[in-house]
Design a protein around this motif. Structure first.
Motif, PDB file in Angstrom:
ATOM      1  N   SER A  60      44.062  46.790  34.753  1.00  0.00           N
ATOM      2  CA  SER A  60      44.335  48.022  34.767  1.00  0.00           C
ATOM      3  C   SER A  60      43.412  49.000  34.126  1.00  0.00           C
ATOM      4  N   TRP A  61      42.816  48.537  32.970  1.00  0.00           N
ATOM      5  CA  TRP A  61      41.817  49.421  32.276  1.00  0.00           C
ATOM      6  C   TRP A  61      40.455  49.146  32.467  1.00  0.00           C
ATOM      7  N   ASP A  62      40.366  48.299  33.627  1.00  0.00           N
ATOM      8  CA  ASP A  62      38.552  47.877  33.961  1.00  0.00           C
ATOM      9  C   ASP A  62      38.326  48.820  34.984  1.00  0.00           C
ATOM     10  N   ASP A  63      37.047  49.358  34.823  1.00  0.00           N
ATOM     11  CA  ASP A  63      36.561  50.289  35.565  1.00  0.00           C
ATOM     12  C   ASP A  63      35.175  50.051  36.632  1.00  0.00           C
ATOM     13  N   ASP A  64      35.213  48.692  36.671  1.00  0.00           N
ATOM     14  CA  ASP A  64      34.321  48.179  37.959  1.00  0.00           C
ATOM     15  C   ASP A  64      34.745  46.708  38.108  1.00  0.00           C
ATOM     16  N   MET A  65      34.042  45.856  39.052  1.00  0.00           N
ATOM     17  CA  MET A  65      34.366  44.578  39.473  1.00  0.00           C
ATOM     18  C   MET A  65      32.939  43.996  39.194  1.00  0.00           C
ATOM     19  N   ASP A  66      32.965  42.597  38.950  1.00  0.00           N
ATOM     20  CA  ASP A  66      32.047  41.725  38.776  1.00  0.00           C
ATOM     21  C   ASP A  66      32.071  40.309  39.648  1.00  0.00           C
ATOM     22  N   ILE A  67      30.933  39.982  40.494  1.00  0.00           N
ATOM     23  CA  ILE A  67      30.704  38.858  41.036  1.00  0.00           C
ATOM     24  C   ILE A  67      29.453  38.474  40.694  1.00  0.00           C
ATOM     25  N   SER A  68      29.155  36.926  40.724  1.00  0.00           N
ATOM     26  CA  SER A  68      27.794  36.585  40.637  1.00  0.00           C
ATOM     27  C   SER A  68      27.331  35.641  41.644  1.00  0.00           C
ATOM     28  N   ILE A  69      25.982  35.870  42.086  1.00  0.00           N
ATOM     29  CA  ILE A  69      25.332  35.062  42.877  1.00  0.00           C
ATOM     30  C   ILE A  69      24.251  34.279  42.345  1.00  0.00           C
ATOM     31  N   PRO A  70      23.917  32.844  42.772  1.00  0.00           N
ATOM     32  CA  PRO A  70      22.441  32.247  42.495  1.00  0.00           C
ATOM     33  C   PRO A  70      21.477  33.213  42.777  1.00  0.00           C
ATOM     34  N   SER A  71      20.456  33.136  41.689  1.00  0.00           N
ATOM     35  CA  SER A  71      19.211  33.947  41.827  1.00  0.00           C
ATOM     36  C   SER A  71      18.565  34.046  43.147  1.00  0.00           C
ATOM     37  N   GLU A  72      18.595  32.742  43.765  1.00  0.00           N
ATOM     38  CA  GLU A  72      17.716  32.389  45.066  1.00  0.00           C
ATOM     39  C   GLU A  72      18.384  33.255  46.218  1.00  0.00           C
ATOM     40  N   TYR A  73      19.651  33.410  46.030  1.00  0.00           N
ATOM     41  CA  TYR A  73      20.391  34.207  47.188  1.00  0.00           C
ATOM     42  C   TYR A  73      20.640  35.608  47.013  1.00  0.00           C
TER      43      TYR A  73
END
Length: 203
Positions: A60-73
């Protein structure tokens, strides 16, 4: 001066438009659907991973979202996600500038922003897509001008968490991963700065 500019920019983004958690969750669904559709692997990251695993929702207090992707993609992903433009989003990329001694190059992060300030102006960041570079048994990434790393085992496949009828991919052994990042992640901590508090900081 550099620190002041970073804080000023962050303050401006906060003022431009508040983070809408419902809108954010819908964006997350769209993003992972596109990535799955074009065959690009991803993992939930940071507070997004923590919130969905522990609380079954975005923090509820976060102000963005995060995902990760392998650098080659990462560049292929940024290109695929430009289809979000038709629904009012923009995708920007930033390149590696620091930690050149590690041989990192190309895109280090892509940011999905809204258009709350108009078509050509910077809007609120809704999602950071982090490039994870695999090197000698570790995965490296940059956040807040700090270099971070974890064992690459977390990204050799994925686990799945289900939220509101949707399935999202997480790092393997995500509970161990969260422990490396946050310590006792079962205890909510609202004041968290990954540039200072992150357990995976290398330098």
């Amino acid at each position: 001066m550099k620190e002041f500019k970073t804080e000023y920019r962050a303050q401006q983004e906060q003022e431009w438009a508040p983070f809408d958690h419902e809108k954010g969750f819908k964006l997350l669904i769209k993003v992972v659907s596109i990535l799955d559709d074009v065959g690009i692997p991803y993992h939930l990251e940071g507070g997004t991973l923590l919130g969905l695993v522990r609380d079954g929702q975005l923090l509820s207090w976060d102000d963005d979202m995060d995902i990760s992707i392998p650098s080659e993609y990462i560049d292929k992903a940024a290109w695929a996600l430009t289809r979000l433009m038709i629904s009012g989003w923009r995708v920007d990329r930033r390149r590696w500038k620091l930690f050149k001694e590690y041989g990192f190059e190309g895109t280090r992060i892509a940011k999905i922003r809204d258009r709350s300030r108009g078509l050509l102006k910077t809007g609120r960041v809704y999602m950071d897509i982090i490039s994870k570079v695999k090197q000698e048994g570790f995965c490296y990434w940059e956040a807040k001008e700090r270099l971070m790393r974890v064992d690459s085992k977390y990204y050799e496949g994925f686990d799945v968490v289900s939220v509101n009828g949707y399935e999202f991919k997480t790092p393997k052994y995500y509970k161990d991963y969260l422990t490396e990042k946050y310590g006792d992640w079962a205890v909510p901590v609202k004041e968290w700065d990954c540039g200072k508090d992150e357990g995976t900081i290398v330098e």
